[in-house]
Design an enzyme around this catalytic site. Structure first.
Site, short mmCIF file in Angstrom:
data_model
loop_
_atom_site.label_atom_id
_atom_site.label_comp_id
_atom_site.label_asym_id
_atom_site.label_seq_id
_atom_site.Cartn_x
_atom_site.Cartn_y
_atom_site.Cartn_z
N ASP A 177 -3.54 -4.18 -18.77
CA ASP A 177 -2.40 -3.13 -18.83
C ASP A 177 -2.51 -2.27 -20.19
O ASP A 177 -1.31 -2.17 -20.70
CB ASP A 177 -1.05 -3.74 -18.37
N HIS A 213 1.45 0.84 -13.17
CA HIS A 213 1.99 -0.29 -13.41
C HIS A 213 3.59 -0.20 -13.50
O HIS A 213 3.83 0.96 -14.06
CB HIS A 213 1.68 -0.87 -14.88
N GLY A 271 0.66 -0.96 0.11
CA GLY A 271 -0.02 0.13 -0.02
C GLY A 271 0.74 1.39 0.11
O GLY A 271 0.16 2.51 0.40
N SER A 272 2.11 1.35 -0.46
CA SER A 272 2.91 2.56 -0.47
C SER A 272 2.36 3.65 -1.64
O SER A 272 2.25 4.73 -1.33
CB SER A 272 4.38 2.16 -0.76
C1 GAR Z 1 3.75 -1.43 -7.33
O1 GAR Z 1 5.12 -1.55 -7.80
C2 GAR Z 1 2.80 -1.37 -8.27
O2 GAR Z 1 3.35 -0.77 -9.69
C3 GAR Z 1 2.93 -2.79 -8.61
O3 GAR Z 1 2.57 -3.51 -7.37
C4 GAR Z 1 3.36 -2.53 -6.65
C5 GAR Z 1 2.54 -2.32 -5.45
O4 GAR Z 1 3.21 -1.76 -4.23
N1 GAR Z 1 1.49 -3.29 -9.51
C6 GAR Z 1 1.56 -3.91 -10.31
O5 GAR Z 1 2.48 -4.63 -10.56
C7 GAR Z 1 0.25 -4.23 -11.12
N2 GAR Z 1 0.33 -5.16 -12.10
P1 GAR Z 1 2.39 -0.95 -3.05
O6 GAR Z 1 1.38 -1.94 -2.70
O7 GAR Z 1 3.45 -0.32 -2.18
O8 GAR Z 1 1.79 0.27 -3.84
#
Ligand code: GAR
Length: 209
Positions: free
Chosen positions: A147, A111, A14-15
């Site tokens: 995507d 993404h 969730g950052s």
């Molecule tokens: C992020 O890097 C986002 O771009 C990626 O997952 C991570 C979530 O981090 N999303 C994908 O790969 C979607 N296909 P977060 O939970 O810390 O925001």
């Protein structure tokens, strides 16, 4: 202009969600995260949302008989909170065209690659294995593909010869935390419109209500 009501779907850390909440709190985004929904009970994003006092809960797909029933529940939750926009922030699940049409609000995703390269899972690993010199992140509208929707903003980072999946992911993530709030800000200011696949960003003084 009234503050826009935002829903965020998450699966993990969730950052990115936090960067959007922070931008709402300090006034960069003319919006408010009113509900956070996770498909994973133990997602740290839920802990973050609770700390921020935001309504948040898990809808676990394994508790629903079909994907359709699951998505109906997601759509119902969104409509109960009367949200204007849905933001996917590390939500590791593909939403069906039925859901996308049913909610009738713009859906954004972030993404970790320069789309259209490296769609789907492990985008950073795909970039390393391909041997690209630059990668980055993309904020795009969600359409019926994976995507594939119209691109709103992108940021580029270099890929170094000694990069690991971890080091590249970290470099990209830093850009994500700038890029996603920026895109949501534009959206909430009514400055984004689509002409086919192309996203037009209007200047501040030409806001579209
Ligand atoms: C992020 O890097 C986002 O771009 C990626 O997952 C991570 C979530 O981090 N999303 C994908 O790969 C979607 N296909 P977060 O939970 O810390 O925001």
């Amino acid at each position: 202009m009234d503050k826009r009501r935002l829903a965020v779907f998450v699966s993990g850390r969730g950052s990115n969600m936090q960067s959007i909440i922070d931008a709402c709190k300090d006034g960069r985004i003319n919006g408010e995260v009113v509900v956070v929904i996770s498909d994973k009970e133990n997602a740290f994003a839920l802990t973050r949302a609770k700390k921020e006092g935001i309504s948040s809960f898990c809808l676990d797909p394994s508790r629903f008989a079909t994907k359709q029933e699951y998505e109906e529940k997601l759509a119902q939750a969104i409509s109960e909170y009367a949200v204007d926009y849905l933001l996917l922030a590390g939500f590791m699940r593909v939403l069906s065209p039925v859901f996308i049409n049913a909610v009738r609000i713009p859906i954004l995703n972030i993404h970790p690659s320069l789309l259209p390269a490296f769609t789907g899972l492990h985008a950073q690993r795909q970039a390393l294995e391909y041997g690209v010199r630059f990668s980055g992140c993309t904020v795009h509208f969600v359409d019926q593909g994976v995507d594939t929707g119209p691109i709103i903003l992108q940021a580029v980072v270099p890929v170094y010869p000694d990069d690991t999946e971890e080091s590249l992911s970290q470099r990209i993530l830093q850009e994500e935390h700038q890029l996603y709030p920026q895109a949501v800000q534009l959206l909430c200011e009514g400055r984004i419109r689509c002409e086919g696949r192309k996203v037009i960003i209007t200047k501040e003084e030409q806001k579209v209500e």
